[in-house]
Design a protein around this motif. Structure first.
Motif, PDB file in Angstrom:
ATOM      1  N   UNK A 192      28.313  18.308   2.101  1.00 24.39           N
ATOM      2  CA  UNK A 192      27.605  17.152   1.540  1.00 24.39           C
ATOM      3  C   UNK A 192      26.696  16.514   2.592  1.00 24.39           C
ATOM      4  N   UNK A 193      27.172  16.429   3.832  1.00 25.05           N
ATOM      5  CA  UNK A 193      26.357  15.861   4.903  1.00 25.05           C
ATOM      6  C   UNK A 193      25.148  16.752   5.182  1.00 25.05           C
ATOM      7  N   UNK A 194      25.380  18.063   5.216  1.00 23.88           N
ATOM      8  CA  UNK A 194      24.275  18.992   5.464  1.00 23.88           C
ATOM      9  C   UNK A 194      23.192  18.848   4.405  1.00 23.88           C
ATOM     10  N   UNK A 195      23.594  18.750   3.146  1.00 25.62           N
ATOM     11  CA  UNK A 195      22.618  18.585   2.065  1.00 25.62           C
ATOM     12  C   UNK A 195      21.834  17.289   2.240  1.00 25.62           C
ATOM     13  N   UNK A 196      22.528  16.228   2.624  1.00 27.06           N
ATOM     14  CA  UNK A 196      21.855  14.930   2.813  1.00 27.06           C
ATOM     15  C   UNK A 196      20.842  15.012   3.944  1.00 27.06           C
ATOM     16  N   UNK A 197      21.245  15.614   5.050  1.00 26.71           N
ATOM     17  CA  UNK A 197      20.343  15.731   6.195  1.00 26.71           C
ATOM     18  C   UNK A 197      19.079  16.504   5.803  1.00 26.71           C
ATOM     19  N   UNK A 198      19.249  17.576   5.058  1.00 28.57           N
ATOM     20  CA  UNK A 198      18.096  18.381   4.645  1.00 28.57           C
ATOM     21  C   UNK A 198      17.149  17.586   3.743  1.00 28.57           C
ATOM     22  N   UNK A 199      17.725  16.730   2.889  1.00 28.83           N
ATOM     23  CA  UNK A 199      16.904  15.993   1.913  1.00 28.83           C
ATOM     24  C   UNK A 199      16.294  14.703   2.467  1.00 28.83           C
ATOM     25  N   UNK A 200      17.088  13.978   3.272  1.00 31.32           N
ATOM     26  CA  UNK A 200      16.687  12.610   3.607  1.00 31.32           C
ATOM     27  C   UNK A 200      16.516  12.302   5.091  1.00 31.32           C
ATOM     28  N   UNK A 201      16.969  13.174   5.976  1.00 32.93           N
ATOM     29  CA  UNK A 201      16.820  12.909   7.399  1.00 32.93           C
ATOM     30  C   UNK A 201      15.504  13.471   7.878  1.00 32.93           C
ATOM     31  N   UNK A 257      27.106   3.412  -0.347  1.00 33.86           N
ATOM     32  CA  UNK A 257      27.676   4.751  -0.178  1.00 33.86           C
ATOM     33  C   UNK A 257      26.543   5.763  -0.263  1.00 33.86           C
ATOM     34  N   UNK A 258      26.169   6.321   0.877  1.00 35.92           N
ATOM     35  CA  UNK A 258      25.050   7.258   0.920  1.00 35.92           C
ATOM     36  C   UNK A 258      25.462   8.688   0.597  1.00 35.92           C
ATOM     37  N   UNK A 259      26.665   9.054   1.009  1.00 31.58           N
ATOM     38  CA  UNK A 259      27.135  10.424   0.799  1.00 31.58           C
ATOM     39  C   UNK A 259      28.546  10.373   0.243  1.00 31.58           C
TER      40      UNK A 259
END
Length: 268
Positions: free
Chosen positions: A258-267, A243-245
């Motif tokens: 939550x997806x936006x935060x993940x993209x900023x941090x890890x994409x 579970x990534x997000x």
């Protein structure tokens, strides 16, 4: 690194990185396409130049009148009806028509949200009906429902439902009875076998079930998986997926945030 959703041999002990690397360019949301172009998921696509697709992983199948009769619930006996979704409204009025049930104009409708409640106007004139709205939770309605606690409440629903509304209602002295009017089944996703996505987004345990019914040998590898709701999170991990997000969470109450935060941090 896009990953193909296809049948492969599942390794016995897959070694997965705690945070996969690689830029996210495409996302598949396991739900119907939003009706409005103002959807936050479209905003995500524009902001990060993403390819976003929508595909329901589950679908609804009606319970026919002959089968509903086996439940021994008489729709006409209930003066109070509780709706937790648009699907429940559609199938309630469908069965009323199929069974030639004459709905009393005094029937009270308790809707989990205003958005759900307004949908009733597809079948009746709202100003001539007694309709009560919640704020998204069944418990929002308990105070007004208590005024009619001497009578049972009908809950048109699916055979699979998030939360135990009947138990919640019983806890405050309300007699709510489930009326299963439709069933949730997995969609046929065979056409996705050779399509690649960097992220899959799930909103229910049934979506995870559908994934493995369609692709029993699915291997996650570098595909990011996002899940909304505690039961969805549990289903993801129970199937051996990473579970990534996870949403909602204290910092990000919505999936899009939550997806936006993940993209900023890890994409990257």
């Amino acid at each position: 690194f896009p990953v193909t959703i296809t049948s492969t041999n599942m390794p016995e002990t897959p070694e997965l990185p705690s945070v996969p690397v690689g830029k996210i360019k495409s996302i598949l949301f396991s739900q119907p396409k939003p009706e409005s172009e103002k959807s936050p998921f479209y905003e995500l696509a524009r902001k990060f130049n993403l390819k976003v697709d929508f595909r329901p992983f589950i679908q609804v199948a009606p319970v026919e009148a002959k089968d509903f009769r086996k439940s021994r619930l008489n729709i006409a006996d209930f003066k109070s009806v509780v709706f937790n979704s648009r699907n429940s409204i559609d199938h309630y009025f469908r069965l009323c028509e199929e069974m030639r049930v004459d709905i009393s104009p005094d029937t009270r409708y308790f809707c989990i949200s205003e958005n759900v409640g307004v949908y009733i106007q597809k079948y009746v004139i709202l100003r001539k009906r007694k309709i009560y709205f919640g704020q998204g939770k069944i418990s929002d309605l308990f105070a007004v429902m208590a005024r009619f606690k001497s009578e049972p409440f009908m809950l048109p629903c699916s055979d699979v439902m998030e939360g135990d509304f009947v138990a919640e209602a019983a806890g405050v002295g309300l007699d709510m009875r489930q009326a299963i009017m439709y069933r949730t089944i997995s969609s046929d996703l065979s056409d996705l076998s050779d399509i690649k996505y960097d992220m899959l987004v799930f909103f229910s345990p049934q979506g995870i079930k559908s994934l493995f019914e369609n692709f029993p040998d699915f291997v996650q590898e570098n595909t990011r998986i996002a899940g909304f709701g505690a039961r969805t999170h549990a289903a993801i991990t129970e199937h051996g997926l990473r579970l990534d997000i996870a949403a909602p969470n204290p910092d990000f109450p919505s999936m899009s945030a939550a997806i936006e935060d993940y993209i900023k941090k890890f994409s990257r």
